[in-house]
Design an enzyme around this catalytic site. Structure first.
Site, PDB file in Angstrom:
ATOM      1  N   GLU A 146       0.816  -1.223   0.000  1.00  0.00           N
ATOM      2  CA  GLU A 146       0.000   0.000   0.000  1.00  0.00           C
ATOM      3  C   GLU A 146       0.845   1.267   0.000  1.00  0.00           C
ATOM      4  O   GLU A 146       0.353   2.342  -0.342  1.00  0.00           O
ATOM      5  CB  GLU A 146      -0.977  -0.023   1.188  1.00  0.00           C
ATOM      6  CG  GLU A 146      -1.841  -1.274   1.144  1.00  0.00           C
ATOM      7  CD  GLU A 146      -3.057  -1.257   2.057  1.00  0.00           C
ATOM      8  OE1 GLU A 146      -3.534  -0.167   2.409  1.00  0.00           O
ATOM      9  OE2 GLU A 146      -3.525  -2.354   2.396  1.00  0.00           O
ATOM     10  N   TYR A 170      -2.743   4.760   7.349  1.00  0.00           N
ATOM     11  CA  TYR A 170      -2.057   3.474   7.537  1.00  0.00           C
ATOM     12  C   TYR A 170      -0.840   3.373   6.619  1.00  0.00           C
ATOM     13  O   TYR A 170       0.283   3.135   7.071  1.00  0.00           O
ATOM     14  CB  TYR A 170      -3.020   2.314   7.255  1.00  0.00           C
ATOM     15  CG  TYR A 170      -2.316   0.980   7.047  1.00  0.00           C
ATOM     16  CD1 TYR A 170      -1.572   0.389   8.073  1.00  0.00           C
ATOM     17  CD2 TYR A 170      -2.367   0.320   5.812  1.00  0.00           C
ATOM     18  CE1 TYR A 170      -0.905  -0.827   7.876  1.00  0.00           C
ATOM     19  CE2 TYR A 170      -1.705  -0.888   5.612  1.00  0.00           C
ATOM     20  CZ  TYR A 170      -0.973  -1.452   6.645  1.00  0.00           C
ATOM     21  OH  TYR A 170      -0.313  -2.642   6.436  1.00  0.00           O
TER      22      TYR A 170
END
Ligand code: NAD
Ligand code: TYD
Length: 363
Positions: A146, A170
């Site tokens: 990610e 995150y």
């Protein structure tokens, strides 16, 4: 658990596994204890909502195994553990890991993922220096795809040189921790290695994540919330394959390098959910709602939702000889079986705290 090919000249290790009571961490702890029974294995885990000591309870009777409940941000605890246990290897999994929670409250992500990783790196650096900078020490920093951001449909998959463009708190906090791990090699020569992996699935996956959430909601006859148009794409890797990859990286990976790990399984969310429905209809007797596809409900999209992730895992394949063994069909079937057969594991996790979280995200 899958075993790895035994390397007879293999160095025995004293390994600290952070986050070893979580999803991937606990699968990795089982993998390591099964394959390297004479290694010393120390697990450090704060047992946040995502940590579950039951995941590794069967190992606690082993003389070579130690579980310590504690925070990776606690420098004196980490210093003490590294010294007393003479740790030469860290496999660092501990993190706040759920994107939706990072949107609700990013502070904990910066604290654990950035400050916690920094604390471990500093503590390990002191130990490594005091021991004369041994060449065989390893700090494996387990990270995510990610950090590379979101791909358009025709974009090539992420390689190890794709620029970082994290989009959620995150992924931004994981990116920060990756940069620190990288800097410790380049500045101090400390033997850090970074891995960036795609979405994992398999046993011991906390109910908030897509695959366990769908399995559990089907069994409970609850709506299956699909964000936005359901066309977002993720690459899925069975967790045992990830554990084998990390093992190979610790054993043969080059300090200072990054390795991308992926499953070659790009799937649209809606297709994945439909596959889970079909498997549940086949495997679970007496479902509350059948066929379970009737439960699929499109809900408001996640803010900043990344459209597509894809991993180019050529480097780890050509340099270290790793490739995934499980197919998405086989892995999903095993996972659906696991959630069907382990109600005792997941039912207690649907706690009042979890219900509050669920309300916040889905109502
Ligand atoms: P998880 O949320 O299931 O487990 C995290 C574990 O870390 C829990 O046991 C928790 O108690 C522990 N922990 C949290 N904060 C801590 C702290 N301050 N001190 C000590 N322990 C703490 O996460 P996961 O899905 O197993 O992910 C493990 C690692 O792999 C993470 O670093 C994550 O970024 C990375 N990763 C996950 C995936 C995925 O699909 N789940 C994919 C790629 C990379
Ligand atoms: P998730 O398991 O949270 O992993 P990540 O966001 O780290 O990739 O979600 C996987 C995909 O599924 C992601 O595109 C968001 C989507 N999703 C839903 O559509 N509904 C849900 O209830 C959840 C939890 C995720």
């Amino acid at each position: 658990m899958a075993s790895v090919q035994q390397n007879n000249s293999r160095k025995s290790r004293k390994i600290l596994i952070t986050g070893g009571a979580g999803f991937i961490g606990s699968n990795f702890v089982h993998h390591w204890c099964n394959n390297y029974q004479s290694d010393r294995v120390v697990v450090l885990d704060a047992l946040t909502y995502a940590g579950n000591r039951n995941n590794i309870a069967s190992l606690e009777k082993n003389a070579n195994f130690l579980f310590v409940q504690g925070d990776i941000c606690d420098r004196s605890l980490v210093d003490k553990l590294l010294a007393e246990e003479e740790i030469d290897t860290i496999a660092h999994f501990a993190a706040e890991s759920h994107v939706d929670r990072s949107i609700l409250g990013p502070g904990a992500f910066v604290q654990t993922n950035v400050v916690g990783t920094f604390t471990l790196l500093e503590s390990f650096r002191q130990r490594w220096l005091c021991q004369g900078q041994p060449l065989d020490y390893r700090f494996l920093h387990v990270s995510t795809d990610e950090v590379y951001g979101s791909l358009a449909p025709e974009d090539p998959a992420f390689t190890e040189t794709t620029p970082y463009t994290p989009n959620s708190p995150y992924s931004a906090s994981k990116a920060g921790s990756d940069h620190l791990a990288r800097a410790y090699y380049h500045t101090y020569g400390m033997p850090t290695i970074i891995t960036n992996c795609s979405n994992n699935y398999g046993p011991y996956h906390f109910p908030e994540k897509l695959i366990p959430l769908m399995c559990i909601n089907i069994l409970l006859g609850k709506p299956l919330p699909v964000y936005g148009d359901g066309q977002n794409i993720r690459d899925w890797l069975y967790v045992e394959d990830h554990c084998r990859a990390l093992d190979v990286v610790i054993d043969r990976g080059k300090p200072g390098e990054t390795y991308n790990i992926g499953g070659n399984n790009e799937v649209k969310n809606i297709d994945l959910v439909r596959q889970i429905c079909i498997l549940m209809d086949e495997l679970a007797p007496d479902l509350p709602v059948s066929p379970s596809e009737k439960l699929i409900t499109f809900v408001k999209d996640r803010p900043g939702h990344d459209r597509r992730y894809a991993i180019d895992a050529t480097k780890i394949k050509t340099e270290l000889g790793w490739s995934p063994q499980e197919t998405i069909e086989g892995g999903l079937r095993r996972t659906v079986h696991w959630y069907l057969n382990n109600r005792d594991w997941w039912q207690p996790l649907l706690s009042p705290e979890y219900q509050t979280y669920y309300q916040q995200v889905y109502s």
